[in-house]
Structure formats: structure tokens, C-alpha cells
Design a protein around this motif. Sequence first.
Motif, PDB file in Angstrom:
ATOM      1  N   UNK A   1      -5.047   3.068   0.894  1.00 50.24           N
ATOM      2  CA  UNK A   1      -5.059   2.423  -0.424  1.00 50.24           C
ATOM      3  C   UNK A   1      -4.083   1.254  -0.460  1.00 50.24           C
ATOM      4  N   UNK A   2      -2.906   1.443   0.163  1.00 51.82           N
ATOM      5  CA  UNK A   2      -1.919   0.365   0.194  1.00 51.82           C
ATOM      6  C   UNK A   2      -2.429  -0.830   0.984  1.00 51.82           C
ATOM      7  N   UNK A   3      -3.140  -0.570   2.078  1.00 51.76           N
ATOM      8  CA  UNK A   3      -3.688  -1.667   2.869  1.00 51.76           C
ATOM      9  C   UNK A   3      -4.731  -2.443   2.077  1.00 51.76           C
ATOM     10  N   UNK A   4      -5.543  -1.735   1.321  1.00 55.11           N
ATOM     11  CA  UNK A   4      -6.549  -2.399   0.499  1.00 55.11           C
ATOM     12  C   UNK A   4      -5.895  -3.263  -0.573  1.00 55.11           C
ATOM     13  N   UNK A   5      -4.875  -2.702  -1.230  1.00 56.36           N
ATOM     14  CA  UNK A   5      -4.170  -3.453  -2.269  1.00 56.36           C
ATOM     15  C   UNK A   5      -3.434  -4.646  -1.680  1.00 56.36           C
ATOM     16  N   UNK A   6      -2.834  -4.463  -0.509  1.00 56.75           N
ATOM     17  CA  UNK A   6      -2.120  -5.561   0.141  1.00 56.75           C
ATOM     18  C   UNK A   6      -3.073  -6.694   0.484  1.00 56.75           C
ATOM     19  N   UNK A   7      -4.272  -6.351   0.950  1.00 60.26           N
ATOM     20  CA  UNK A   7      -5.263  -7.361   1.282  1.00 60.26           C
ATOM     21  C   UNK A   7      -5.677  -8.143   0.033  1.00 60.26           C
ATOM     22  N   UNK A   8      -5.868  -7.443  -1.078  1.00 61.18           N
ATOM     23  CA  UNK A   8      -6.214  -8.099  -2.340  1.00 61.18           C
ATOM     24  C   UNK A   8      -5.082  -9.000  -2.813  1.00 61.18           C
ATOM     25  N   UNK A   9      -3.855  -8.525  -2.674  1.00 62.00           N
ATOM     26  CA  UNK A   9      -2.695  -9.305  -3.092  1.00 62.00           C
ATOM     27  C   UNK A   9      -2.578 -10.575  -2.254  1.00 62.00           C
ATOM     28  N   UNK A  10      -2.759 -10.452  -0.931  1.00 61.71           N
ATOM     29  CA  UNK A  10      -2.682 -11.616  -0.053  1.00 61.71           C
ATOM     30  C   UNK A  10      -3.750 -12.645  -0.429  1.00 61.71           C
ATOM     31  N   UNK A  11      -4.948 -12.172  -0.753  1.00 65.78           N
ATOM     32  CA  UNK A  11      -6.027 -13.081  -1.146  1.00 65.78           C
ATOM     33  C   UNK A  11      -5.685 -13.805  -2.444  1.00 65.78           C
ATOM     34  N   UNK A  12      -5.096 -13.074  -3.383  1.00 68.65           N
ATOM     35  CA  UNK A  12      -4.738 -13.653  -4.679  1.00 68.65           C
ATOM     36  C   UNK A  12      -3.667 -14.733  -4.525  1.00 68.65           C
ATOM     37  N   UNK A  13      -2.758 -14.537  -3.569  1.00 66.85           N
ATOM     38  CA  UNK A  13      -1.636 -15.450  -3.391  1.00 66.85           C
ATOM     39  C   UNK A  13      -1.895 -16.524  -2.328  1.00 66.85           C
TER      40      UNK A  13
END
Length: 309
Positions: free
Chosen positions: A12-24
Motif C-alpha cells: 500500500x505504501x508503494x502504491x501511495x508513494x508512486x501516486x505522490x511522485x506522479x503528483x509532484x
Amino acid sequence: MRETIEESFTEKNRELASEFQSMMEEFKEGLWKYCRYLTGSPWDGEDLFQDTMLKAFGGYYQRWHPTNPKAYLYRMATTTWIDRCRKEKRHLGLLEEDEFLQDTPKDDLEAEEALHILFNHFYPRQVAVFLLREVFRFDAREVAGMVRTTPGGVYAAVRRIKEKLKTIDVRESRSQQTQPETHPIIKAYLKAMNDGDIDAVMALISEEAQNDAALGFQEFNKEEMRSGSMKYGLPVMRAVEYSLWGRNVIVKLTDGEKGPEIHDIQYQEVENGKIVHHISYYFRKELIFAAAEELGIRVQTDKPVVDWN
């Protein structure tokens, strides 16, 4: 097999991190440059950039109100750097107001011309104010919030810095740094890499060594490396040592259609005859592109797990 809590949490953390990286993503290049000039060093700036991205990801859930992601990142970088300077007991500099509570008129001084001397002539908060206001174009209220002062303090600081910069030769040459001598262990590591000898590489690494693929993954001992990043052996490519921004690094080069391309940049720390810390910048787009410009080598933009096209 039933998924463990640890496995589920990690995924779950990896998925959220990937979304965060895309957003930023659209803000990261500018943020890296800000960190570089704020700290006065590409390497210190890279450390600050990584700390900023990790703290920003970990702290985003605490924002009660909708947040401008760009301003959030720059605020996080600024406060992280100021807090670090405070812990090192460095003088941060005061941002006192004066009677001129508005922007100073534009003059012939281009802010970018002065970037490389800011760190050596001004205090950390003053550097932050100048960069945020004059280079990255945040308004005075935003800057005031990031450096914990008032808009009047921002206007006054920018005006004073501009006045002082007029008395400094902003084209003064950067100090020449001598290339550090290559450690014998690193020479042996280079040879083993170029020979494709995985056993020789592993023999040079401490059992308790840490392997950091910055903002990608971490391994905390040699056994994790054997079963993880080194599981399939060494990729077939050249490893060459370069002096980059005053530090000896290993650049892994692959053959592209128009010549060599940077696949990875690595740095190793050696203690008691063993590599105790291995750092890879494989996932660090901003650093690798800046290094490519510095070294005059192209970047491999399409590589496993990464596509920078």
C-alpha cells in the motif's frame, strides 16, 4: 498463502508513494535546483531533496486544508534546511523590516548569475528568501510563511541582498577543487564490475553494508543484496570513475545509438577495508541529468523500471 500485515502495508505504501511522485513530478526539477543553490552544493542539495520528498510524502496526510503541492514542497525543503542549520548551530540571519515595504525595482542583475555565490556571502534564511522570491517567483506572503518571517522582512531582505550583490563580482571563478585519490577498495570494485565478477564484488562488501537506491529501495545487509538487487548478477556495461562536483563517483555507462549513456551513478563509503555503504542514484532523474550536463554525457532515458522519455 495469506498475505502478512507487513507485506500488505509495504504494498500500500508503494502504491501511495508512486501516486505522490506522479503528483509532484512537474515540480521536482525546480525543487532540486532550489535545494542545490540553497545548500551551496549539488551533493548537499541532493540530500536535502531526498529528505524533503520523504518528509513531504510522510507529512501530507496532516494537511487539514487543500494544499498547493509546489508551495508545500518548497516550504518543506526550506524548513528542513533551516532546522538542519539550527542543529548545526549555524547563524541563520535575521530578516528585519525597514521602511521600504514593497518590491525593489528590477535592475540589470540577473538572479541566476549570482546563484553560485549566494551560499558564501549570505545567511541561510537570506539565501532562501532570495531564491524563493527572485528565482522561483513565490509571492512575498508565501515566502514569509516558508521562512517564518513577515512580508516586510522578505522585501527588506531581497533589497539588501541586491544592494550587496552590486558590490560583488558575481562572475568570480569558482574555487578549483582537487580530485580526491581513489581508494584501493574502490579500484578493486571497479575492476570487478568491469570484469563482470559478481563474487569479487560481493567479497568487497561488508556483511552489514547498507545499499541505498535513493528514493527507490533500501537493503540493509549483504544477504538482502544477494537475494535482491544482485540476484541476477551484474549488467553488462562499463564502470568508469569520474570526479563530479568534488566527489569521486562511479558512472555506469551503456552504449546508446549516439554513444555512451549514463545508466547509473554510484558512490561507496569504505571502512576497515570493506564497502559499508553503497549509494546508487539510478532513480534520481534530476541529479543524473544535471550530472550528464556537467560531464558532457547523454542519459539513458529508457531503462528497467524507469522511463524518462
